[in-house]
Design a protein around this motif. Structure first.
Motif, PDB file in Angstrom:
ATOM      1  N   UNK A 176      43.885  35.359 -56.636  1.00 28.59           N
ATOM      2  CA  UNK A 176      43.187  36.052 -55.555  1.00 28.59           C
ATOM      3  C   UNK A 176      44.092  37.069 -54.856  1.00 28.59           C
ATOM      4  N   UNK A 177      45.373  36.709 -54.681  1.00 29.95           N
ATOM      5  CA  UNK A 177      46.248  37.631 -53.952  1.00 29.95           C
ATOM      6  C   UNK A 177      46.780  38.761 -54.833  1.00 29.95           C
TER       7      UNK A 177
ATOM      8  N   UNK B 105      41.938  45.648 -60.719  1.00 31.86           N
ATOM      9  CA  UNK B 105      42.297  45.019 -59.455  1.00 31.86           C
ATOM     10  C   UNK B 105      41.231  45.231 -58.384  1.00 31.86           C
ATOM     11  N   UNK B 106      40.626  46.424 -58.383  1.00 29.55           N
ATOM     12  CA  UNK B 106      39.552  46.649 -57.409  1.00 29.55           C
ATOM     13  C   UNK B 106      38.389  45.707 -57.728  1.00 29.55           C
ATOM     14  N   UNK B 107      38.101  45.545 -59.014  1.00 30.54           N
ATOM     15  CA  UNK B 107      37.032  44.624 -59.404  1.00 30.54           C
ATOM     16  C   UNK B 107      37.378  43.204 -58.954  1.00 30.54           C
ATOM     17  N   UNK B 108      38.632  42.810 -59.170  1.00 24.65           N
ATOM     18  CA  UNK B 108      39.048  41.465 -58.792  1.00 24.65           C
ATOM     19  C   UNK B 108      38.921  41.262 -57.279  1.00 24.65           C
ATOM     20  N   UNK B 109      39.164  42.329 -56.518  1.00 19.95           N
ATOM     21  CA  UNK B 109      39.076  42.221 -55.065  1.00 19.95           C
ATOM     22  C   UNK B 109      37.636  42.205 -54.581  1.00 19.95           C
ATOM     23  N   UNK B 110      36.708  42.534 -55.462  1.00 18.77           N
ATOM     24  CA  UNK B 110      35.313  42.634 -55.030  1.00 18.77           C
ATOM     25  C   UNK B 110      34.551  41.320 -55.170  1.00 18.77           C
TER      26      UNK B 110
ATOM     27  N   UNK C 279      34.019  37.403 -54.115  1.00 23.00           N
ATOM     28  CA  UNK C 279      34.321  36.556 -52.959  1.00 23.00           C
ATOM     29  C   UNK C 279      35.331  35.466 -53.327  1.00 23.00           C
ATOM     30  N   UNK C 280      36.194  35.196 -52.360  1.00 21.05           N
ATOM     31  CA  UNK C 280      37.207  34.156 -52.488  1.00 21.05           C
ATOM     32  C   UNK C 280      36.564  32.819 -52.862  1.00 21.05           C
ATOM     33  N   UNK C 281      35.444  32.535 -52.226  1.00 20.30           N
ATOM     34  CA  UNK C 281      34.766  31.270 -52.469  1.00 20.30           C
ATOM     35  C   UNK C 281      34.249  31.187 -53.902  1.00 20.30           C
ATOM     36  N   UNK C 282      33.823  32.319 -54.437  1.00 26.41           N
ATOM     37  CA  UNK C 282      33.342  32.335 -55.826  1.00 26.41           C
ATOM     38  C   UNK C 282      34.495  32.018 -56.774  1.00 26.41           C
ATOM     39  N   UNK C 283      35.675  32.546 -56.485  1.00 23.96           N
ATOM     40  CA  UNK C 283      36.851  32.218 -57.299  1.00 23.96           C
ATOM     41  C   UNK C 283      37.074  30.706 -57.311  1.00 23.96           C
ATOM     42  N   UNK C 284      37.027  30.114 -56.125  1.00 22.50           N
ATOM     43  CA  UNK C 284      37.305  28.680 -56.033  1.00 22.50           C
ATOM     44  C   UNK C 284      36.261  27.900 -56.816  1.00 22.50           C
ATOM     45  N   UNK C 285      34.990  28.222 -56.573  1.00 23.95           N
ATOM     46  CA  UNK C 285      33.920  27.498 -57.263  1.00 23.95           C
ATOM     47  C   UNK C 285      34.025  27.700 -58.768  1.00 23.95           C
TER      48      UNK C 285
ATOM     49  N   UNK D  75      53.764  34.249 -56.667  1.00 25.76           N
ATOM     50  CA  UNK D  75      52.846  35.384 -56.659  1.00 25.76           C
ATOM     51  C   UNK D  75      53.540  36.664 -56.229  1.00 25.76           C
ATOM     52  N   UNK D  76      54.329  36.591 -55.157  1.00 23.47           N
ATOM     53  CA  UNK D  76      54.979  37.805 -54.665  1.00 23.47           C
ATOM     54  C   UNK D  76      55.913  38.388 -55.717  1.00 23.47           C
TER      55      UNK D  76
END
Lengths: 294, 310
Positions: free
Chosen positions: B187-188, B136-141, B143-149, B109-110
């Motif tokens: 996510x990152x 990217x701002x949209x992607x940051x908006x 929730x992390x949990x929503x990404x996982x689910x 990722x880095x």
């Protein structure tokens, strides 16, 4: 665009910093839209506290009804036949409350300790630096879980836990700024005139660094709302009532059975607020940071 | 340099002592009674006394604290209340699992984010730059949990590209780890790229960049050679600071995909009142954190010759 702005700044010469920042902040349509969105969410929160939001506990239909064209069921219903829309509205109240409460706890601590450490230096600085080094060495989530575990589960306890663990970044920033400012000429001049330290901190240096607190407040609100979801999933968040965290956590099991509407509804509600806060946070930085000149 | 390192190492002692106090306070002095948690409400007084003595809880609090300090110094944290495993073994095993979740996406990722950020910085101010910021701002908006689910549902459940959850040891774990890796990278990306981009753009305003332009150096060369070197300082801090957290894995990810890493262990321990495990792991993470902080500062001086360690 750039040219017009330079002209404006030249014409309005005697404008105060606050006014200038406000003008810069509201000069972009996208920022204004986002500010309006945040205002709507805050309004929903106020309505919730006044008692004007519909009760999310009432059954409005059968279990897991997909979205249909009535107000209560526009986003469908959950397992108990409760309206997803009403749950989201109540969740909005919870989210905004958490965001503001955490910020109200963490920003004053960060500014206060940062100012004291930076201005007085010496042993006081050593003690404060030691204190935040200790807190930052313990994993954030663990600390919050431990505190809310000790204090009991509930909204206030997780707000308190998040508040007292999230001031460190701001404290470091403010401390650094105070260390710089305390040796500037204007501070020395005031000192010569016999001003007492608290007065110098509060009246003279603080106005020069307070923009950092404002910027960090917008970010802290955002990250508190995000953290609530994670903490609730891990079992330390809001247990009763409705929050976006409980809704998203519930959705983990629902999605695989084809029930998508609770997750989609709450994700959109949260996305809009997060996006608006992100944009406003950036706009605040542009408007308030003296290093960014237009 | 050596004196600096020694001084910094000595400086770690009061901080670790503070962490020890905090952890002890939270999990011994004010926490629930682990004996009650384990034996339940209806345990006989004799059984309670027996377990109390076995775990050393019949000692006075100052004595217990001294014992805890002794454990920290000797790295021997005793055994878990629940599984009776040696905690140091648990930690080593868990840390390895956690690293296997967080390590690869961190490295990949880095590098990926750095490349994307440089590309965006090259096209700064263009439509590409603006649209990518929006994305990217949209992607940051979200929730992390929503990404996982969402990712689990769409890619593992619907498209059947990945394992839904679970874990196996050794190399067989890779199929189970692919999805967590992908999610972590996605996510990152948002926060990383935005941070890297800001760093690059700040540098483009410097005098040395203008000089290089005036000399007729090509834009890619300025970006990749001149700016890159200077931008590496904040980027390195940001990246190295993230390393101790890799050890901890991701609480949510491990919980969600039932992967037995440190994060999962700690939450299980917290739910079961298994305090020796929590205390030990917190101490070891705090130690790792302090060591990496020191490493960052040393790296700093190595990357930037202007910085003198004193």
């Amino acid at each position: 665009m750039q040219k017009v702005q330079t002209k404006k700044t030249n014409v309005i010469f005697g404008e105060s910093i606050g006014k200038k920042a406000f003008r810069k902040l509201t000069s972009k349509t996208s920022t204004n839209v986002c500010l309006t969105i945040i205002a709507i969410y805050v309004l929903i929160t106020i309505l919730g506290y006044v008692g004007l939001l519909p009760d999310f506990q009432t059954r409005v239909g059968g279990s897991y009804e997909p979205p249909s064209l009535t107000i209560a069921k526009i986003l469908g219903t959950d397992i108990f036949g409760r309206s997803i829309l009403y749950k989201i509205l109540t969740g909005t109240k919870t989210a905004i409350t958490i965001g503001l409460l955490v910020t109200a706890i963490s920003v004053p601590i960060g500014v206060g300790l940062g100012a004291i450490a930076g201005y007085y230096g010496g042993k006081l600085d050593g003690a404060i630096t030691w204190f935040y080094s200790v807190i930052i060495s313990v994993p954030y989530i663990l600390l919050i879980m431990a505190i809310s575990w000790v204090m009991g589960k509930g909204m206030f306890s997780i707000c308190f836990a998040m508040g007292i663990t999230s001031w460190i970044g701001l404290c470091r920033l403010i401390r650094g700024e105070f260390m710089k400012h305390k040796n500037r000429e204007y501070v020395m001049a005031i000192k010569l005139m016999g001003a007492k330290s608290p007065l110098i901190i509060y009246k003279h240096i603080l106005p020069n660094v307070i923009h950092l607190a404002i910027i960090s407040a917008s970010l802290s609100t955002l990250s508190a709302i995000k953290s609530e979801v994670i903490l609730t999933y891990l079992g330390v968040g809001i247990q009763d009532g409705s929050s976006w965290g409980t809704m998203i956590s519930d959705a983990t099991g629902e999605l695989s059975t084809g029930i998508w509407w609770p997750l989609v509804g709450v994700t959109i509600a949260m996305f809009v607020l997060m996006y608006a806060l992100n944009i406003v946070g950036d706009a605040l930085r542009d408007a308030l940071d003296p290093k960014i000149v237009d | 340099m050596l004196t600096y390192i020694i001084r910094r190492l000595l400086h770690m002692i009061p901080i670790l002592f503070g962490v020890a106090c905090l952890v002890f306070l939270l999990f011994t002095a004010v926490g629930e009674d682990p004996v009650r948690v384990t034996l339940g409400e209806h345990a006989t007084p004799e059984a309670v006394e027996l377990l109390r003595a076995k775990w050393g809880l019949d000692q006075s609090l100052p004595k217990q604290f001294l014992d805890f300090l002794g454990q920290i110094v000797t790295f021997d944290y005793g055994r878990s209340y629940n599984t009776d495993d040696r905690i140091v073994d648990m930690f080593n095993q868990g840390a390895l699992v956690s690293l296997s979740i967080t390590g690869p996406p961190f490295v990949i990722g880095t590098i990926l984010n750095l490349i994307i950020a440089v590309t965006i910085a090259y096209y700064r101010g263009s439509k590409f730059d603006r649209y990518s910021t929006v994305v990217f701002v949209a992607a940051m908006s979200v929730s992390y949990l929503v990404y996982i689910i969402g990712f689990q549902y769409l890619l593992a459940f619907k498209a059947d590209l990945f394992e839904i959850n679970g874990y196996a040891h050794g190399l067989e774990s890779i199929p189970f780890l692919l999805l967590p890796w992908l999610i972590t990278i996605v996510v990152t990306a948002g926060p990383d790229i935005r941070m890297f981009r800001t760093v690059f753009l700040d540098e483009t305003k410097s005098d040395y960049v203008r000089t290089a332009h005036a000399k007729g150096t090509s834009e890619p060369k300025i970006l990749l050679v001149h700016i890159m070197k200077n931008a590496m300082i904040p980027i390195l801090t940001y990246t190295v600071n993230a390393i101790p957290f890799l050890l901890l894995g991701s609480f949510v990810m491990e919980r969600f995909f039932s992967i037995p890493g440190l994060g999962d262990m700690m939450i299980t321990a917290l739910n079961n009142g298994d305090f020796p495990v929590i205390k030990a792991m917190t101490m070891m993470i705090a130690l790792a954190f302090s060591v990496f902080n020191l490493l960052t500062d040393i790296l700093y001086a190595w990357v930037d010759p202007r910085i003198k360690l004193s």
